[in-house]
Design a protein around this motif. Structure first.
Motif, PDB file in Angstrom:
ATOM      1  N   GLY A  48     -32.307   8.732  23.734  1.00 53.90           N
ATOM      2  CA  GLY A  48     -33.844   9.346  24.093  1.00 53.90           C
ATOM      3  C   GLY A  48     -33.441  10.723  22.907  1.00 53.90           C
ATOM      4  N   ASN A  49     -33.532  11.844  23.534  1.00 51.08           N
ATOM      5  CA  ASN A  49     -33.495  13.020  22.795  1.00 51.08           C
ATOM      6  C   ASN A  49     -32.116  13.766  23.405  1.00 51.08           C
ATOM      7  OD1 ASN A  49     -34.209  13.883  25.559  1.00 51.08           O
ATOM      8  ND2 ASN A  49     -36.230  14.919  24.721  1.00 51.08           N
ATOM      9  N   ASN A  74     -37.599   5.053  24.090  1.00 43.66           N
ATOM     10  CA  ASN A  74     -38.255   5.597  23.001  1.00 43.66           C
ATOM     11  C   ASN A  74     -37.318   7.208  22.692  1.00 43.66           C
ATOM     12  OD1 ASN A  74     -39.528   8.082  24.388  1.00 43.66           O
ATOM     13  ND2 ASN A  74     -40.710   6.159  25.384  1.00 43.66           N
ATOM     14  N   THR A  75     -37.406   7.437  21.757  1.00 44.56           N
ATOM     15  CA  THR A  75     -36.549   8.777  21.303  1.00 44.56           C
ATOM     16  C   THR A  75     -37.127  10.010  21.945  1.00 44.56           C
ATOM     17  OG1 THR A  75     -37.531   8.859  19.328  1.00 44.56           O
ATOM     18  CG2 THR A  75     -35.647   7.685  19.290  1.00 44.56           C
ATOM     19  N   SER A  76     -38.365  10.034  22.619  1.00 43.51           N
ATOM     20  CA  SER A  76     -38.947  10.976  23.281  1.00 43.51           C
ATOM     21  C   SER A  76     -38.325  11.597  24.411  1.00 43.51           C
ATOM     22  CB  SER A  76     -40.452  10.905  23.639  1.00 43.51           C
ATOM     23  OG  SER A  76     -40.674  10.105  24.361  1.00 43.51           O
ATOM     24  N   THR A  88     -38.811  10.045  27.392  1.00 39.65           N
ATOM     25  CA  THR A  88     -39.814   9.410  28.791  1.00 39.65           C
ATOM     26  C   THR A  88     -39.826   7.976  28.088  1.00 39.65           C
ATOM     27  OG1 THR A  88     -41.705   9.953  27.639  1.00 39.65           O
ATOM     28  CG2 THR A  88     -40.792  11.720  29.055  1.00 39.65           C
ATOM     29  N   GLY A 116     -44.204   6.837  27.849  1.00 35.07           N
ATOM     30  CA  GLY A 116     -44.892   7.373  26.644  1.00 35.07           C
ATOM     31  C   GLY A 116     -46.330   7.891  26.974  1.00 35.07           C
ATOM     32  N   ASP A 117     -47.271   7.892  26.021  1.00 34.02           N
ATOM     33  CA  ASP A 117     -48.646   8.119  25.951  1.00 34.02           C
ATOM     34  C   ASP A 117     -49.469   7.073  26.067  1.00 34.02           C
ATOM     35  OD1 ASP A 117     -48.313   7.625  23.434  1.00 34.02           O
ATOM     36  OD2 ASP A 117     -48.573   9.795  22.600  1.00 34.02           O
ATOM     37  N   GLN A 168     -52.208   6.610  22.880  1.00 32.15           N
ATOM     38  CA  GLN A 168     -51.759   7.723  22.328  1.00 32.15           C
ATOM     39  C   GLN A 168     -52.059   9.133  22.838  1.00 32.15           C
ATOM     40  OE1 GLN A 168     -52.907   6.904  18.200  1.00 32.15           O
ATOM     41  NE2 GLN A 168     -51.344   5.264  18.042  1.00 32.15           N
TER      42      GLN A 168
END
Length: 454
Positions: A223-224, A322-324, A326, A329-330, A347
């Motif tokens: 992730g981050n 994902n790299t965010s 979470t 996601g959106d 998105q």
């Protein structure tokens, strides 16, 4: 005249006596060995063949063999101990046939080659026990090996030549010496040799690899977040044993599972901000990701053996990574059972809102984070009603989200949607959507899209 007759008679008697002695000698030694006969170094004169064979066998059984290591006697045994056998009968028969007792030859020496054999099981059992017992007090040979030098790396340890006997080769060597007639058998060149020496190519290559490993470190991007794999941690996983590089896979799995437990989302509840602005806890569903321990273990081992610093994402299983940081996601579908509403976000933008009918109380739509795992048109949904009868409901659009048969679909049998209608006319657990809205839902929601139900 009388004297002449007496002389004749005397000569006759003498010659007759000689004849009797000659005949007696020849007859006696026709079944016995002539005086002075030796066979295999043993005197057998005046003995029958049977008597000679018994004497030779007794001598064979009593013959003592000495095992020496330099000046030290390390063991001894007799022919009887190892079941030593010689076929004396054929040689003795041949010699008896060849001798001529009528020639008054009183001495012959037989030096024929002994046709020796062993009671193999007895010989091996006796000698292996003797040698193994002797080996207990001797120094074992050691192969050249590689040892860790603290946390600094690895070094070569040379082989050590011991003085334990190689039991199998020594037994063969003993048998060869017995066949050659050697009763003092020197064993000082029959030691077990180290199987791996310092100049072994594989050992040298492993040392080179291990010294490269000693400098390896790395990091995981999850992730981050960043997790550092230190050099000391890498070294704690690597060892050299049984002439090969070994990994402590148990410790490596424990480490990878701890990372997965720390960061993964599978089987975990989530904090979710709803469309209304409320923050709710959504229980776990089938949606989520984790570190694929076995796949990552294989890759991590290869990274270490490559001897280079690494920095990468670990091997992932499941959905939503994902790299965010979470996994929802959106882009997702949101369903509120309490408000009987469905929202679609793409998105980060709300693209659709509609009323729905969820499961009848007692057949509740399952809360959790799920995912659309299939999309079908013109399907027939089958199951059982509350009274046990079966149903088959044709639908135009079908999007299953879990592994129990729950999904999103159009429901032309519902006269209305939203409000409290579900409390008395709810589904078997599925999310019923108006036939006029379902084509838009089907078009907007892609495979793998998370579905958050609370």
């Amino acid at each position: 005249m009388k004297k002449a007759n007496k002389l004749k008679i005397g000569v006759f008697v003498f010659l007759f006596s000689l004849l009797v002695v000659y005949i007696g000698f020849g007859s006696y030694y026709s079944s016995r060995f002539l005086p002075g006969t030796t066979v295999y170094g043993q005197s057998v004169g005046q003995l029958t063949k049977e008597q000679a064979e018994v004497k030779l066998i007794n001598r064979l059984n009593e013959t003592t063999y000495m095992l020496r290591d330099g000046d030290k006697v390390v063991g001894q045994f007799t022919g009887k101990d190892i079941g030593l056998k010689v076929d004396y009968n054929s040689d003795l028969t041949a010699r008896m046939t060849q001798q001529n007792p009528w020639l008054f030859k009183t001495s012959q020496t037989v030096n024929a080659t002994q046709n020796q054999g062993f009671d193999e099981a007895s010989a091996k059992s006796y000698l292996s026990n003797l040698l193994n017992k002797e080996n207990q007090s001797r120094t074992e040979s050691k192969d050249a090996s590689i040892q860790r030098t603290g946390n600094q790396g690895f070094q070569l340890v040379s082989e050590t030549q011991g003085n334990q006997f190689n039991v199998d080769s020594v037994m063969s060597y003993i048998f060869e010496n017995i066949q050659s007639g050697n009763q003092n058998i020197q064993l000082n060149n029959q030691y077990i040799k180290p199987a791996v020496t310092s100049d072994n190519a594989d050992l040298q290559n492993n040392l080179k690899t291990l010294n490269n490993v000693a400098n390896v470190s790395g990091s995981y991007t999850i992730g981050n977040n960043t997790e550092v794999v230190s050099n000391s941690l890498v070294l704690s996983w690597v060892d050299f044993k049984d002439n090969k590089i070994n990994f402590d896979e148990t410790a490596m799995r424990t480490y990878l599972r701890s990372l997965s437990q720390k960061y993964s989302t599978v089987n975990k509840s989530r904090i979710f901000k709803t469309t209304s602005g409320a923050v709710v806890t959504v229980p776990a569903g089938t949606y989520g990701w984790s570190i694929n321990t076995e796949s990552e273990l294989s890759q991590l081992k290869q990274d270490i053996l490559n001897g280079n610093k690494f920095s990468r994402q670990p091997k992932i299983s499941g959905s939503g990574y994902n790299t965010s940081g979470t996994d929802i996601g959106d882009t997702y579908v949101e369903v509120s059972v309490a408000s009987q509403k469905l929202w679609i976000y793409k998105q980060g933008q709300l693209v659709l809102t509609t009323d729905v009918v969820t499961g009848l109380p007692g057949q509740d739509t399952p809360r959790g984070v799920w995912a659309v795992w299939s999309k079908q048109q013109n399907a027939v949904l089958r199951g059982l009603n509350n009274d046990g009868t079966s149903y088959a409901s044709p639908v135009n659009y079908w999007m299953p989200i879990d592994n129990t048969g729950v999904g999103l679909h159009d429901a032309n049998w519902q006269p209305k949607f939203g409000g409290t209608w579900y409390q008395t006319h709810g589904s078997h657990g599925c999310i019923n959507i108006s036939p006029s809205v379902m084509p838009k839902v089907y078009a907007d929601v892609a495979m793998g899209t998370p579905v958050v139900i609370y």
